[in-house]
Scaffold this motif. Structure first.
Motif, short mmCIF file in Angstrom:
data_model
loop_
_atom_site.label_atom_id
_atom_site.label_comp_id
_atom_site.label_asym_id
_atom_site.label_seq_id
_atom_site.Cartn_x
_atom_site.Cartn_y
_atom_site.Cartn_z
N UNK A 1 0.77 -1.24 0.00
CA UNK A 1 0.00 0.00 0.00
C UNK A 1 0.80 1.28 0.00
N UNK A 2 2.13 1.22 -0.09
CA UNK A 2 2.93 2.44 -0.13
C UNK A 2 2.65 3.20 -1.43
N UNK A 3 2.38 4.49 -1.30
CA UNK A 3 2.14 5.33 -2.47
C UNK A 3 3.36 6.17 -2.81
N UNK A 4 4.36 6.18 -1.95
CA UNK A 4 5.55 7.01 -2.14
C UNK A 4 6.55 6.31 -3.05
N UNK A 5 7.54 7.08 -3.53
CA UNK A 5 8.67 6.48 -4.22
C UNK A 5 9.36 5.51 -3.26
N UNK A 6 9.82 4.39 -3.78
CA UNK A 6 10.49 3.41 -2.92
C UNK A 6 11.82 3.01 -3.55
N UNK A 7 12.90 3.19 -2.79
CA UNK A 7 14.25 2.94 -3.28
C UNK A 7 15.03 2.12 -2.28
N UNK A 8 15.83 1.17 -2.78
CA UNK A 8 16.62 0.32 -1.90
C UNK A 8 17.93 -0.06 -2.58
#
Length: 382
Positions: free
Chosen positions: A344-351
């Motif tokens: 459900x994350x709506x933000x940019x996601x970086x790893x």
């Protein structure tokens, strides 16, 4: 393994040596050593590669423990990562140290539900013996994150040439980058740059042994040690008593948005960042908190740098467990970013996932799923 043995390896093998070379050197006949209490001789036995079958009647039992020698006995990495030994650092620190290869590092960055991806990341061989890893989570525009992506490594590299203390290097670099960004935005035409800012989480790995992390904001660094998540950073948010006190002493104030998130002056969900120059007089600083740790490749599986699109929806141990189920770091990075979106994350996601010696050793079958996790946006803006 003794320093003398490592020195012999250096003379014979140059700066790198593979596992077979290490075993051959470790198991070759050595001159008989004597003292007043002890005599011993080490004999050669047949060498087996990690993929070959080993029989119980062929055992090198140097410590008389009754247990067959494994890579753990030498303090070396798991069999799934076959990397050469870095001889100069191994001699310097008195233990075999595997080379951490950039080609094995996994990276992923997804836009999520946002209009554009304001996350930035970078992985590089900064100097002959220092690797550089960084994630930046921009807000209020792309300017701050872009500037850090292009310039942070340059500032650090210049400082490393004069200063050996990497914690001090990161401290100076963050502050210098912040000042340089202010000048850069001042001369940019038609850009409301005073509201632009970014988190910054930077890791420096020297000699594949010394790990130093510096961070501002709510991006994170986490080390997987013995299968457990070891947090190397602490989020800079108004929920922290020490951070909230600094904001109030500087004349700022804390409000809560409709999601219950505290914000500095009703705008920013973090108390430290690079940029956000309109809030600098309100106690929002660019000074990082730093941490230094010595790696133990027999126990340490990986380093993970993540932005809050992942951190808001998955806790550190969940991230650790999912990565430990993956075959390689590239698969792990992609799976984590995908899973954050599915949760459900709506933000940019970086790893960024950096494998160490124990990669694959602490394979987890226990994955935690929280059915009560929040499905709201992880945005920091009210």
């Amino acid at each position: 393994m003794s320093a003398a043995c490592l020195t012999r390896l250096a003379r014979c093998s140059g700066p790198y040596v593979g596992r077979s070379g290490l075993f051959q050197m470790a198991l070759a006949p050595l001159p008989l050593q004597q003292d007043s209490h002890l005599q011993f001789t080490v004999f050669r036995r047949q060498i087996y590669s990690p993929s070959e079958q080993r029989h119980s009647n062929t055992r090198f039992d140097a410590d008389s423990s009754g247990q067959p020698t494994t890579w753990d006995s030498f303090g070396i990495w798991d069999n799934r990562i076959d990397e050469p030994i870095l001889l100069p650092p191994s001699i310097r620190y008195g233990k075999p140290i595997p080379k951490v290869s950039l080609s094995k590092v996994g990276c992923a960055s997804l836009i999520g539900q946002r209009k554009e991806n304001e996350d930035r990341f970078q992985v590089s061989q900064m100097t002959d013996n220092i690797l550089y890893f960084a994630v930046f989570d921009g807000h209020g525009g792309l300017e701050a994150a872009d500037f850090c992506e292009k310039n942070m490594e340059k500032f650090i590299k210049n400082l490393v040439a004069e200063e050996s203390n990497l914690e001090l290097v990161l401290m100076k670099a963050f502050l210098e980058v912040d000042k340089a960004l202010a000048k850069h935005l001042h001369f940019l035409p038609n850009v409301p740059g005073m509201n632009a800012g970014t988190t910054a989480t930077v890791a420096l790995l020297r000699d594949s042994f010394e790990l130093v992390v510096g961070s501002v904001g709510d991006s994170r660094a986490m080390l997987c040690r013995k299968g457990k998540a070891l947090k190397l950073t602490v989020d800079h948010t108004p929920e922290r008593k020490d951070e909230k006190e600094r904001i109030k002493k500087s004349g700022g104030f804390i409000t809560w948005n409709s999601l219950g998130q505290p914000n500095v002056n009703g705008r920013l969900a973090m108390t430290r960042s690079i940029g956000d120059f309109d809030l600098k007089n309100m106690g929002v600083i660019a000074e990082p908190e730093t941490k230094r740790i010595s790696l133990h490749h027999v126990h340490d599986a990986f380093l993970a740098l993540t932005t809050d699109g992942i951190n808001f929806i998955m806790n550190s141990q969940e991230i650790c467990n999912v990565i430990n189920q993956c075959h390689d770091p590239k698969e792990a990075a992609q799976r984590i970013s995908d899973q954050a979106l599915q949760y459900g994350s709506e933000d940019n996601s970086t790893i960024i996932v950096v494998p160490f010696g124990a990669w694959g050793k602490h394979k987890s079958s226990d994955t935690s799923f929280s059915f009560s996790r929040s499905f709201v946006s992880s945005g920091r803006w009210a």
